[in-house]
Each structure stands twice: as C-alpha cells, then as structure tokens.
Design a protein around this motif. Structure first.
Motif: not given
Length: 65
Positions: A26-27, A55
C-alpha cells in the motif's frame, strides 16, 4: 491515484504538491492543494471515505500563509 484526483477535480480542488510513500503493498498519499474552500475539502473527504480502496481515514491539515 486517478480516482482521487478526479474526485479532487470534481470538487474544484487543484493539486500543488503530491508525495507518495510506499509501505508494503500500500501507499500513503500526501496532497498539498492550491488555495481551496474548506467546504470543498470536506466534501472531498466525505467522497473519499465512501471509496473501497481507501484503507485509512483521510484527513486535512490546514496550512495558512
């Protein structure tokens, strides 16, 4: 990224600076915008909360010059 910037555009928000910090699969994305109405930012945050690819809770930090 394209979905986020489209939502920003739809709310009349223009990106000034963009930073992406990858972590695992993820980022974390950081956006500094040009001068914007707080109402527009709040609408954007509501729109982002409804997206399934977000998220963590999106948030705003006010920067004034």
């Amino acid at each position: 990224l394209s979905k986020i910037t489209k939502l920003m555009c739809d709310n009349g928000i223009s990106v000034d600076i963009f930073l992406q910090k990858p972590k695992g699969g993820e980022s974390t994305l950081f956006f500094t915008t040009h001068e914007s109405y707080e109402k527009s930012i709040n609408l954007l945050l509501q729109n982002l909360k409804e997206e399934n690819f977000i998220k963590a809770e999106p948030f705003m930090m006010r920067m004034e010059n």
